[in-house]
Scaffold this motif. Structure first.
Motif, PDB file in Angstrom:
ATOM      1  N   LEU B 111       0.836  -1.212   0.000  1.00 27.54           N
ATOM      2  CA  LEU B 111       0.000   0.000   0.000  1.00 27.54           C
ATOM      3  C   LEU B 111       0.865   1.254   0.000  1.00 27.54           C
ATOM      4  O   LEU B 111       0.583   2.212  -0.723  1.00 27.54           O
ATOM      5  N   GLY B 114       2.016   2.324  -3.184  1.00 33.14           N
ATOM      6  CA  GLY B 114       1.011   2.870  -4.089  1.00 33.14           C
ATOM      7  C   GLY B 114       0.190   1.833  -4.837  1.00 33.14           C
ATOM      8  O   GLY B 114      -0.518   2.156  -5.787  1.00 33.14           O
ATOM      9  N   ARG B 115       0.262   0.558  -4.395  1.00 26.48           N
ATOM     10  CA  ARG B 115      -0.557  -0.464  -5.068  1.00 26.48           C
ATOM     11  C   ARG B 115      -1.995  -0.342  -4.578  1.00 26.48           C
ATOM     12  O   ARG B 115      -2.242  -0.070  -3.404  1.00 26.48           O
ATOM     13  N   PRO B 116      -3.007  -0.550  -5.481  1.00 29.07           N
ATOM     14  CA  PRO B 116      -4.402  -0.476  -5.035  1.00 29.07           C
ATOM     15  C   PRO B 116      -4.729  -1.573  -4.014  1.00 29.07           C
ATOM     16  O   PRO B 116      -4.124  -2.648  -4.043  1.00 29.07           O
ATOM     17  N   ALA B 117      -5.682  -1.277  -3.118  1.00 30.86           N
ATOM     18  CA  ALA B 117      -5.987  -2.173  -2.000  1.00 30.86           C
ATOM     19  C   ALA B 117      -6.388  -3.575  -2.463  1.00 30.86           C
ATOM     20  O   ALA B 117      -5.962  -4.571  -1.884  1.00 30.86           O
ATOM     21  N   GLU B 119      -5.629  -5.157  -5.218  1.00 33.48           N
ATOM     22  CA  GLU B 119      -4.469  -5.860  -5.746  1.00 33.48           C
ATOM     23  C   GLU B 119      -3.576  -6.333  -4.599  1.00 33.48           C
ATOM     24  O   GLU B 119      -3.064  -7.448  -4.623  1.00 33.48           O
TER      25      GLU B 119
END
Lengths: 286, 249
Positions: B111, B114-117, B119
């Motif tokens: 997170l 910057g990875r989407p939740a 994913e």
């Protein structure tokens, strides 16, 4: 010599399980808050309506707590006063909890010179007798409920700053905080997601226990004429208005006095119940 | 081949008010090549963990230089280097936030990258499977799982952002012997799969012997012995190493 038999209330307070007490005092506190919220519809009479024909009447079926020197119904004024007393206390506790926690977390996190300065300021506040300092502040700011709240807030935040600081210092050295730093967390994320949730318990318990104390202190300032201004119904100032009549018509002081006593007791016992409930050692016992 | 980790004359001095300074790490230098497993052994207080904490920048060195993957990181911030190096801590349960689930802990680095939740959640499930745990461990709290399971989750957390170097700071010391063997087997399996280097800090010379390509022996803040496990154990040059070996074997 035989031991003194505990009264029913004592036996209940000491023996009942944490959860039961939490529910009971929680319900009582909730009733007080709901009562304060809807105080307008609960008052049998208009708390501001003066009628000198019935001034200083004894308790009767029509006015069960009697009337004050302007003929206002005491019961209505006590009910209406609950809103002022309870919500201004909540506001005060919310202010000192937020302010104290913010300062404490900052000190524990930043350490160094800022920490030293702020902690010496808090020592100064703690060294002063609270109500005396609040009197001085309220005296400088002038009377009124808002100034009374500000005065008590100015002196009462250090307790929370101390707790928050010591808890922050211990959490920042834990392995999970190191792991969180290694996960790339920003300082704000570390504080909001990891430190605050882990230090919230003791702070919330202190805040609940403080509701009673702060209610007394606010009522005390009002009693001394530095809080709510007449004709606003407030328990402390109601007691102050009628204190000269204590020997002739004691019931006039009785109603607001009992109201303060009950409210303070309920919130103190609720604070105790929450503390016991959150304390794992006590939980094992129950 | 560029070394994955280069340490030159690393020093850590703790200054204590009113007392003489304490030198925890004194002039330590060593290199690690990619994919290598280096064992750092020594008694407690010998400065092993201090070295580890300086590599991941949880502690600032008092002197010397640290390079990660050819880049000087001596004065870098934790957040700048945590994509390259990760750490597994000694006590598994204490290395997870008690108020958050294991899944939150494992997914946190995804997170913050910057990875989407959604994913990140899928990735957490995959990571848990790769360390031999079922994906529903993501919703458990650290106190609800055993030490060994928790250490597996900690390894999954360290692997989440695919570091080039993994530091295991006494990662097996808090576990019982059979679980220790499982964790070491899992680590060597994962190292081969990811081509990751591993700095294995431990005080158990027997455990390090079976797992590491090379051993460093630390004593009172200095490296006193270096070599392959067989060299170090069969022909120790220093008295201290002999003592350390005698105490175990």
């Amino acid at each position: 010599m035989t031991a003194v038999e505990p009264t029913l209330l004592q036996a209940f307070v000491h023996n009942s399980s944490g959860k039961t007490r939490l529910y009971i005092f929680g319900t009582m506190a909730a009733l007080l808050i709901i009562g304060a919220l809807f105080s307008e519809s609960l008052c049998p009479y208009d708390p501001y309506l003066q009628n000198l024909d019935i001034a200083l009447e004894q308790p009767s079926a029509a006015h069960i707590f009697g009337t004050d020197r302007y003929g206002r119904d005491m019961l209505s004024r006590v009910i209406a006063g609950s809103r002022t007393s309870i919500f201004s206390t909540f506001l005060l506790v919310a202010i000192i909890t937020t302010l104290g926690t913010a300062i404490g977390v900052f000190c524990g996190w930043a350490r160094g010179r800022a920490d030293n300065i702020l902690m010496r300021v808090s020592d100064l506040c703690l060294a002063f007798p609270g109500l005396v300092f609040a009197l001085a502040v309220a005296g400088v700011l002038g009377g009124g409920l808002h100034n009374a709240i500000l005065a008590l807030a100015a002196i009462s935040w250090p307790k929370y700053a101390r707790i928050a600081r010591s808890q922050t210092l211990s959490v920042r050295e834990t392995a999970y905080l190191k792991a969180a730093r290694l996960a790339g967390c920003s300082t704000s994320r570390l504080i909001l997601r990891h430190i605050l949730p882990n230090i919230a318990g003791p702070i919330l318990v202190t805040a609940t226990l403080d509701v009673g104390t702060m209610m007394m202190e606010l009522a005390g300032l009002s009693f001394l004429g530095l809080g709510a201004k007449p004709p606003t119904p407030e328990w402390g100032s109601m007691m102050s208005e009628t204190r000269g009549l204590l020997q002739t018509i004691p019931w006039a002081v009785f109603a607001p006095g009992v109201a303060i006593f009950l409210a303070v007791m309920v919130f103190n016992l609720l604070g105790d119940a929450i503390r016991d409930y959150l304390d794992p050692k006590m939980r094992v016992k129950s | 081949m560029t070394p994955i980790l280069q340490i030159q004359n690393l020093k850590k001095i703790f200054s204590r008010d009113g007392q003489s300074d304490f030198t925890a790490v004194d002039d330590v230098s060593f290199d690690m090549v990619p994919g290598e497993c280096l064992g750092l052994i020594g008694e407690s207080g010998s400065g092993k963990s201090t070295v580890a904490n300086m590599i991941v920048r949880l502690l600032a060195p008092s002197g010397g230089r640290i390079s990660l993957d050819g880049e000087d990181v001596t004065d870098a911030d934790v957040r700048a280097i945590c994509r390259k190096v990760q750490m597994v801590f000694q006590s598994p349960q204490e290395s997870f936030d008690p108020r958050r689930t294991l899944g939150d802990g494992i997914g946190e680095s995804l997170l913050t990258a910057g990875r989407p939740a959604a994913e990140a959640r899928e990735e957490v499930a995959r990571l848990l499977e790769s360390v031999g745990l079922s994906p529903d461990f993501a919703s458990r709290y650290p106190h609800e799982v055993s030490g060994g399971q928790c250490q597996r989750a900690a390894i999954a957390r360290a692997l989440a952002i695919e570091p080039k170097l993994l530091i295991c700071d006494e990662a097996t010391s808090a576990l019982d012997v059979t679980v220790q063997a499982e964790i070491v087997a899992l680590l060597s399996h994962l190292m081969r799969g990811h081509g990751m280097a591993c700095l294995f800090i431990c005080h158990d010379i027997a455990l390090a012997q079976g797992f590491c390509d090379r051993l460093l022996v630390m004593y009172r803040g200095k490296i006193v012995e270096e070599g392959t496990p067989d060299e170090v154990i069969q022909s120790p040059k220093q008295e201290y190493t002999k003592m350390l070996i005698d105490s175990v074997l």
